[in-house]
Write a protein that holds these residues in place. Structure first.
Motif, short mmCIF file in Angstrom:
data_model
loop_
_atom_site.label_atom_id
_atom_site.label_comp_id
_atom_site.label_asym_id
_atom_site.label_seq_id
_atom_site.Cartn_x
_atom_site.Cartn_y
_atom_site.Cartn_z
N ASP A 37 -0.83 -40.78 16.82
CA ASP A 37 -1.12 -41.78 17.86
C ASP A 37 0.15 -42.53 18.28
N GLY A 38 1.26 -41.82 18.33
CA GLY A 38 2.52 -42.41 18.80
C GLY A 38 3.29 -43.21 17.77
N LEU A 39 2.79 -43.32 16.54
CA LEU A 39 3.47 -44.08 15.49
C LEU A 39 3.97 -43.15 14.41
N ILE A 40 5.18 -43.42 13.92
CA ILE A 40 5.72 -42.59 12.85
C ILE A 40 5.01 -42.93 11.55
N ILE A 41 4.49 -41.90 10.90
CA ILE A 41 3.73 -42.11 9.66
C ILE A 41 4.39 -41.41 8.47
N ALA A 42 5.32 -40.51 8.75
CA ALA A 42 5.96 -39.77 7.67
C ALA A 42 7.26 -39.16 8.18
N ILE A 43 8.09 -38.78 7.23
CA ILE A 43 9.30 -38.05 7.55
C ILE A 43 9.42 -36.87 6.61
N GLU A 44 10.09 -35.85 7.07
CA GLU A 44 10.45 -34.71 6.23
C GLU A 44 11.96 -34.65 6.26
N LEU A 45 12.56 -34.76 5.10
CA LEU A 45 14.01 -34.79 5.00
C LEU A 45 14.44 -33.97 3.78
N ARG A 46 15.32 -33.01 4.01
CA ARG A 46 15.81 -32.15 2.93
C ARG A 46 14.67 -31.50 2.14
N GLY A 47 13.63 -31.09 2.87
CA GLY A 47 12.53 -30.38 2.24
C GLY A 47 11.49 -31.26 1.57
N GLU A 48 11.66 -32.57 1.61
CA GLU A 48 10.69 -33.46 0.99
C GLU A 48 9.96 -34.24 2.07
N LEU A 49 8.66 -34.32 1.92
CA LEU A 49 7.82 -35.08 2.83
C LEU A 49 7.56 -36.44 2.22
N MET A 50 7.74 -37.51 3.02
CA MET A 50 7.53 -38.87 2.53
C MET A 50 6.68 -39.64 3.53
N LEU A 51 5.76 -40.43 3.01
CA LEU A 51 4.84 -41.22 3.83
C LEU A 51 5.33 -42.64 4.00
N LYS A 52 5.03 -43.22 5.16
CA LYS A 52 5.40 -44.60 5.45
C LYS A 52 4.54 -45.54 4.62
N ALA A 53 5.16 -46.58 4.11
CA ALA A 53 4.44 -47.63 3.40
C ALA A 53 5.12 -48.96 3.69
N ASP A 54 4.35 -50.01 3.67
CA ASP A 54 4.89 -51.35 3.87
C ASP A 54 4.64 -52.16 2.59
N ALA A 55 4.89 -53.45 2.65
CA ALA A 55 4.72 -54.30 1.46
C ALA A 55 3.29 -54.26 0.93
N GLN A 56 2.32 -54.09 1.81
CA GLN A 56 0.92 -54.03 1.39
C GLN A 56 0.59 -52.71 0.70
N ALA A 57 1.10 -51.61 1.22
CA ALA A 57 0.75 -50.28 0.70
C ALA A 57 1.66 -49.82 -0.44
N ALA A 58 2.89 -50.32 -0.48
CA ALA A 58 3.86 -49.85 -1.48
C ALA A 58 3.36 -49.92 -2.92
N PRO A 59 2.68 -51.00 -3.33
CA PRO A 59 2.19 -51.03 -4.72
C PRO A 59 1.24 -49.88 -5.05
N GLU A 60 0.45 -49.44 -4.08
CA GLU A 60 -0.45 -48.31 -4.32
C GLU A 60 0.34 -47.02 -4.52
N PHE A 61 1.39 -46.82 -3.71
CA PHE A 61 2.23 -45.65 -3.87
C PHE A 61 2.94 -45.69 -5.23
N GLU A 62 3.44 -46.85 -5.58
CA GLU A 62 4.13 -46.98 -6.86
C GLU A 62 3.19 -46.72 -8.03
N ALA A 63 1.97 -47.25 -7.96
CA ALA A 63 0.99 -47.05 -9.02
C ALA A 63 0.61 -45.58 -9.16
N ALA A 64 0.71 -44.82 -8.07
CA ALA A 64 0.38 -43.39 -8.10
C ALA A 64 1.56 -42.54 -8.57
N GLY A 65 2.67 -43.20 -8.95
CA GLY A 65 3.83 -42.47 -9.45
C GLY A 65 4.76 -41.94 -8.38
N CYS A 66 4.62 -42.44 -7.16
CA CYS A 66 5.47 -41.99 -6.06
C CYS A 66 6.84 -42.67 -6.15
#
Length: 107
Positions: A30-59
């Motif tokens: 929907d016109g917003l960047i949600i992820a990047i692929e760089l050097r073969g790795e895919l990474m999802l966008k997260a902000d201060a609200q979502a980052a703790p969930e990513f960290e808790a999942a071992g990302c």
């Protein structure tokens, strides 16, 4: 990762567009960047609200050493949980978290 594989991975979220970005790829929904692929790795966008969930999942947060003063620069992108790569339902959950972060950061 080729564009078709990226589209398949994000199918649970909906259609994505893919554009060249920083020697990699930007993945947009929907016109917003949600992820990047760089050097073969895919990474999802997260902000201060979502980052703790990513960290808790071992990302891992994407960071690099900046050329100015050699400081570590943390970027708002996180690796995808290993369990989500092979589980379309779980991937859809994480993709929605990335889209929500993109919506919040667009405001």
């Amino acid at each position: 990762m080729d564009n078709e594989a990226i589209r398949d991975l994000f199918a649970g979220l909906g259609p994505v567009s893919i554009r060249k970005l920083f020697g990699g790829k930007g993945i947009y929904h929907d016109g917003l960047i949600i992820a990047i692929e760089l050097r073969g790795e895919l990474m999802l966008k997260a902000d201060a609200q979502a980052a703790p969930e990513f960290e808790a999942a071992g990302c891992r947060q994407w960071s690099y050493t900046g050329s100015k003063h050699g400081k570590n620069v943390a970027m708002p992108y996180w690796s995808i949980p290993d369990s989500a790569i092979d589980d379309p339902d779980e991937m859809a959950i994480w993709a929605r978290k990335a889209y929500a972060a993109a919506l919040r950061s667009a405001k």
